[in-house]
Design a protein around this motif. Structure first.
Motif, PDB file in Angstrom:
ATOM      1  N   GLY A  10       1.853  91.224  -2.106  1.00 26.70           N
ATOM      2  CA  GLY A  10       3.101  91.340  -1.370  1.00 26.70           C
ATOM      3  C   GLY A  10       2.952  92.103  -0.064  1.00 26.70           C
ATOM      4  N   GLU A  11       4.103  92.315   0.574  1.00 32.32           N
ATOM      5  CA  GLU A  11       4.131  93.006   1.859  1.00 32.32           C
ATOM      6  C   GLU A  11       3.783  94.479   1.698  1.00 32.32           C
ATOM      7  OE1 GLU A  11       4.887  91.866   4.948  1.00 32.32           O
ATOM      8  OE2 GLU A  11       5.076  89.794   4.275  1.00 32.32           O
ATOM      9  N   SER A  12       3.109  95.035   2.712  1.00 30.37           N
ATOM     10  CA  SER A  12       2.836  96.465   2.700  1.00 30.37           C
ATOM     11  C   SER A  12       4.082  97.220   3.168  1.00 30.37           C
ATOM     12  CB  SER A  12       1.646  96.790   3.600  1.00 30.37           C
ATOM     13  OG  SER A  12       1.923  96.427   4.931  1.00 30.37           O
ATOM     14  N   VAL A  13       4.126  98.496   2.831  1.00 29.23           N
ATOM     15  CA  VAL A  13       5.250  99.352   3.184  1.00 29.23           C
ATOM     16  C   VAL A  13       4.749 100.422   4.140  1.00 29.23           C
ATOM     17  CG1 VAL A  13       7.006 100.930   2.306  1.00 29.23           C
ATOM     18  CG2 VAL A  13       6.303  98.959   0.928  1.00 29.23           C
ATOM     19  N   ARG A  14       5.469 100.669   5.219  1.00 27.21           N
ATOM     20  CA  ARG A  14       5.067 101.672   6.194  1.00 27.21           C
ATOM     21  C   ARG A  14       5.848 102.963   5.954  1.00 27.21           C
ATOM     22  NH1 ARG A  14       3.767  99.802  12.081  1.00 27.21           N
ATOM     23  NH2 ARG A  14       1.979  99.141  10.837  1.00 27.21           N
ATOM     24  N   VAL A  15       5.129 104.062   5.795  1.00 26.68           N
ATOM     25  CA  VAL A  15       5.772 105.354   5.563  1.00 26.68           C
ATOM     26  C   VAL A  15       5.210 106.370   6.549  1.00 26.68           C
ATOM     27  CG1 VAL A  15       6.197 104.934   3.115  1.00 26.68           C
ATOM     28  CG2 VAL A  15       4.074 106.033   3.818  1.00 26.68           C
ATOM     29  N   THR A  16       6.040 107.372   6.850  1.00 22.12           N
ATOM     30  CA  THR A  16       5.632 108.441   7.759  1.00 22.12           C
ATOM     31  C   THR A  16       5.488 109.744   6.984  1.00 22.12           C
ATOM     32  OG1 THR A  16       6.808 107.417   9.613  1.00 22.12           O
ATOM     33  CG2 THR A  16       6.259 109.752   9.824  1.00 22.12           C
ATOM     34  N   ILE A  17       4.320 110.355   7.092  1.00 30.23           N
ATOM     35  CA  ILE A  17       4.070 111.665   6.507  1.00 30.23           C
ATOM     36  C   ILE A  17       4.150 112.677   7.645  1.00 30.23           C
ATOM     37  CG2 ILE A  17       2.481 113.114   5.213  1.00 30.23           C
ATOM     38  CD1 ILE A  17       3.597 110.686   3.665  1.00 30.23           C
ATOM     39  N   LEU A  18       5.167 113.521   7.609  1.00 28.73           N
ATOM     40  CA  LEU A  18       5.411 114.457   8.702  1.00 28.73           C
ATOM     41  C   LEU A  18       4.413 115.605   8.669  1.00 28.73           C
ATOM     42  CD1 LEU A  18       9.315 114.632   8.560  1.00 28.73           C
ATOM     43  CD2 LEU A  18       7.904 113.249  10.091  1.00 28.73           C
ATOM     44  N   ARG A  19       4.113 116.115   9.843  1.00 32.73           N
ATOM     45  CA  ARG A  19       3.238 117.273   9.946  1.00 32.73           C
ATOM     46  C   ARG A  19       3.904 118.478   9.268  1.00 32.73           C
ATOM     47  NH1 ARG A  19      -0.977 117.692  13.027  1.00 32.73           N
ATOM     48  NH2 ARG A  19      -0.285 115.910  14.290  1.00 32.73           N
ATOM     49  N   GLY A  20       3.179 119.164   8.423  1.00 32.56           N
ATOM     50  CA  GLY A  20       3.704 120.333   7.735  1.00 32.56           C
ATOM     51  C   GLY A  20       4.526 120.028   6.496  1.00 32.56           C
ATOM     52  N   ALA A  21       4.614 118.747   6.125  1.00 29.73           N
ATOM     53  CA  ALA A  21       5.410 118.383   4.939  1.00 29.73           C
ATOM     54  C   ALA A  21       4.785 118.976   3.682  1.00 29.73           C
ATOM     55  CB  ALA A  21       5.493 116.865   4.824  1.00 29.73           C
ATOM     56  N   SER A  22       5.634 119.440   2.771  1.00 29.27           N
ATOM     57  CA  SER A  22       5.146 120.009   1.517  1.00 29.27           C
ATOM     58  C   SER A  22       4.618 118.906   0.614  1.00 29.27           C
ATOM     59  CB  SER A  22       6.270 120.763   0.811  1.00 29.27           C
ATOM     60  OG  SER A  22       7.284 119.853   0.406  1.00 29.27           O
ATOM     61  N   GLY A  58       0.827 111.392   9.542  1.00 31.34           N
ATOM     62  CA  GLY A  58       0.603 110.115  10.205  1.00 31.34           C
ATOM     63  C   GLY A  58       1.519 109.041   9.664  1.00 31.34           C
ATOM     64  N   ILE A  59       1.331 107.849  10.179  1.00 33.64           N
ATOM     65  CA  ILE A  59       2.077 106.681   9.717  1.00 33.64           C
ATOM     66  C   ILE A  59       1.100 105.799   8.954  1.00 33.64           C
ATOM     67  CG2 ILE A  59       3.414 104.668  10.415  1.00 33.64           C
ATOM     68  CD1 ILE A  59       4.243 106.216  12.914  1.00 33.64           C
ATOM     69  N   TYR A  60       1.459 105.479   7.715  1.00 31.54           N
ATOM     70  CA  TYR A  60       0.544 104.773   6.820  1.00 31.54           C
ATOM     71  C   TYR A  60       1.177 103.475   6.313  1.00 31.54           C
ATOM     72  CZ  TYR A  60      -2.028 109.206   6.583  1.00 31.54           C
ATOM     73  OH  TYR A  60      -2.745 110.332   6.889  1.00 31.54           O
ATOM     74  N   ASP A  61       0.313 102.501   6.067  1.00 32.79           N
ATOM     75  CA  ASP A  61       0.726 101.256   5.419  1.00 32.79           C
ATOM     76  C   ASP A  61       0.153 101.230   4.004  1.00 32.79           C
ATOM     77  OD1 ASP A  61       2.142 100.268   7.576  1.00 32.79           O
ATOM     78  OD2 ASP A  61       0.416  99.223   8.430  1.00 32.79           O
ATOM     79  N   PHE A  62       1.029 101.105   3.006  1.00 28.50           N
ATOM     80  CA  PHE A  62       0.609 101.038   1.606  1.00 28.50           C
ATOM     81  C   PHE A  62       1.283  99.855   0.930  1.00 28.50           C
ATOM     82  CE2 PHE A  62       0.225 105.744   2.209  1.00 28.50           C
ATOM     83  CZ  PHE A  62      -1.111 105.879   1.881  1.00 28.50           C
ATOM     84  N   HIS A  63       0.596  99.337  -0.091  1.00 28.97           N
ATOM     85  CA  HIS A  63       1.253  98.407  -1.001  1.00 28.97           C
ATOM     86  C   HIS A  63       1.925  99.220  -2.102  1.00 28.97           C
ATOM     87  CE1 HIS A  63      -0.218  94.571   0.595  1.00 28.97           C
ATOM     88  NE2 HIS A  63      -1.306  95.246   0.926  1.00 28.97           N
ATOM     89  N   ARG A  64       2.902  98.621  -2.752  1.00 36.69           N
ATOM     90  CA  ARG A  64       3.649  99.332  -3.791  1.00 36.69           C
ATOM     91  C   ARG A  64       2.831  99.450  -5.087  1.00 36.69           C
ATOM     92  NH1 ARG A  64       7.838  96.428  -1.093  1.00 36.69           N
ATOM     93  NH2 ARG A  64       9.501  97.830  -0.356  1.00 36.69           N
ATOM     94  N   HIS A  65       3.150 100.490  -5.832  1.00 40.06           N
ATOM     95  CA  HIS A  65       2.593 100.709  -7.176  1.00 40.06           C
ATOM     96  C   HIS A  65       1.061 100.771  -7.157  1.00 40.06           C
ATOM     97  CE1 HIS A  65       6.680  99.955  -8.460  1.00 40.06           C
ATOM     98  NE2 HIS A  65       6.638  98.726  -7.946  1.00 40.06           N
ATOM     99  N   LEU A  75      -4.656 109.265   2.336  1.00 40.29           N
ATOM    100  CA  LEU A  75      -3.954 110.358   3.010  1.00 40.29           C
ATOM    101  C   LEU A  75      -4.906 111.466   3.448  1.00 40.29           C
ATOM    102  CD1 LEU A  75      -0.814 110.647   0.694  1.00 40.29           C
ATOM    103  CD2 LEU A  75      -0.893 109.686   3.001  1.00 40.29           C
ATOM    104  N   VAL A  76      -5.906 111.737   2.648  1.00 37.85           N
ATOM    105  CA  VAL A  76      -6.864 112.789   2.982  1.00 37.85           C
ATOM    106  C   VAL A  76      -7.801 112.334   4.096  1.00 37.85           C
ATOM    107  CG1 VAL A  76      -8.834 114.105   2.093  1.00 37.85           C
ATOM    108  CG2 VAL A  76      -6.746 113.908   0.734  1.00 37.85           C
ATOM    109  N   ARG A  77      -8.171 111.075   4.084  1.00 35.44           N
ATOM    110  CA  ARG A  77      -9.058 110.547   5.130  1.00 35.44           C
ATOM    111  C   ARG A  77      -8.319 110.252   6.427  1.00 35.44           C
ATOM    112  NH1 ARG A  77     -12.798 106.184   1.725  1.00 35.44           N
ATOM    113  NH2 ARG A  77     -13.928 107.736   0.458  1.00 35.44           N
ATOM    114  N   GLY A  78      -6.999 110.289   6.354  1.00 32.05           N
ATOM    115  CA  GLY A  78      -6.221 109.991   7.549  1.00 32.05           C
ATOM    116  C   GLY A  78      -6.278 108.531   7.932  1.00 32.05           C
ATOM    117  N   GLN A  79      -6.311 107.651   6.928  1.00 29.57           N
ATOM    118  CA  GLN A  79      -6.386 106.212   7.197  1.00 29.57           C
ATOM    119  C   GLN A  79      -4.991 105.696   7.569  1.00 29.57           C
ATOM    120  OE1 GLN A  79      -8.074 104.854   3.496  1.00 29.57           O
ATOM    121  NE2 GLN A  79     -10.167 105.112   4.224  1.00 29.57           N
ATOM    122  N   ALA A  80      -4.547 106.130   8.733  1.00 28.46           N
ATOM    123  CA  ALA A  80      -3.203 105.790   9.180  1.00 28.46           C
ATOM    124  C   ALA A  80      -3.110 104.317   9.579  1.00 28.46           C
ATOM    125  CB  ALA A  80      -2.813 106.678  10.355  1.00 28.46           C
TER     126      ALA A  80
END
Length: 310
Positions: A10-22, A58-65, A75-80
């Motif tokens: 299916g389609e990937s989902v784009r999410v933003t991880i903010l700098r300093g987010a817990s 960063g801004i990341y593209d992930f598939h669900r589940h 997220l650790v590698r910064g594969q934005a």
């Protein structure tokens, strides 16, 4: 739980991880988009693996589940996320800026400003006003969100990567500076449609320069006019330092972005005594040594054009 999963669908989902987010905020965001199934399990894995403080914004593209470890690894590698930018050969700087706006939504004026940054210009093209000629034509993958400065820098770095060290050694042999080579290469790029013609087109212009003739290259007139269209007789009289029908020698700088093959054709041209060229309807060129041969070739091309209804 979260260690194995079926292949992405299916389609990937784009999410933003903010700098300093817990860690909690990151887990909740991923869960809200159904990228992970359990925010608690995500927090546990991140903590146990000591990756809770290594997650990059960063801004990341992930598939669900997806498996937690797979998501954590990204997220650790910064594969934005990346966006694709295609820049064809031979475009003028204004056209590159228009393509960046069309493909990435960045205002063309921002790209033009970035390409005129004095520090970057001085580093790559001393004596130039802009980076015209040095934004290498290629396909790029630009980190999201893209900026004009980052894109221009990436294209300039690609130009430097493509510039072969052997070419620098060759400059003295052809008696030209790098800027002059790039300038002539941009004219060759604007003239040719097929690779086989490049070294021959380059030889024509080099022969003219050495003989003290004007280049009389149509692409320079188009550049002077600032837009691509059919040229009329009056256009060849358009007053501009870039109009090689009115001015001797090379224009003040490049008129577009040449590919490596055009640069190489200037540094290693075909050994000919050609002084004239004319493009046939299919884009291939006819090369001539004398004006008499050239006029005959032009007449032949015009006959072909009439036969094709052009």
């Amino acid at each position: 739980m979260g260690c194995t999963a079926p292949p992405p669908t299916g389609e990937s989902v784009r999410v933003t991880i903010l700098r300093g987010a817990s860690l909690q905020a990151v887990a909740d965001t991923l869960h809200a988009y159904a990228i992970i199934d359990s925010p608690g399990w995500f927090r546990f894995c991140a903590t146990v693996l000591r990756q809770d403080r290594a997650i990059q914004a960063g801004i990341y593209d992930f598939h669900r589940h997806r498996p937690v470890r797979e998501v954590l690894r990204a997220l650790v590698r910064g594969q934005a996320a990346f966006q694709r930018l295609v820049v064809p050969e031979g475009l003028m700087l204004s056209e590159v800026a228009a393509e960046v706006e069309r493909q990435l939504g960045i205002p063309a004026e921002s790209t033009l400003t970035a390409a005129a940054d004095p520090a970057l210009v001085a580093e790559v093209a001393p004596g130039s006003r802009t980076l015209e000629g040095y934004l290498y034509p290629s396909t790029y993958f630009v980190p999201v969100p893209p900026t004009a400065r980052a894109i221009v820098t990436q294209m300039v770095r690609e130009f430097e990567t493509q510039w072969d060290s052997a070419w620098t050694a060759r400059l003295d042999s052809v008696g030209m500076s790098r800027r002059q080579v790039v300038t002539l290469a941009s004219i060759v790029e604007g003239e040719v449609r097929y690779d086989i013609d490049r070294p021959y087109v380059a030889s024509v212009y080099l022969n003219r320069l050495r003989a003290g003739w004007r280049l009389q290259a149509d692409p320079t007139v188009i550049y002077a006019l600032g837009r691509r269209r059919r040229l009329f007789e009056k256009d060849y009289l358009y007053p501009s330092p870039y109009n090689t029908y009115l001015n001797d020698g090379l224009p003040p700088g490049p008129i577009g972005q040449p590919a490596a093959s055009s640069i190489e054709s200037v540094l290693y041209p075909a050994a000919t005594d050609f002084f004239f060229l004319v493009a046939q309807p299919d884009g291939h060129h006819i090369f001539s040594r004398t004006l008499r041969e050239h006029l005959a070739a032009v007449a032949r091309v015009r006959t072909e054009q009439r036969g094709n209804g052009r």
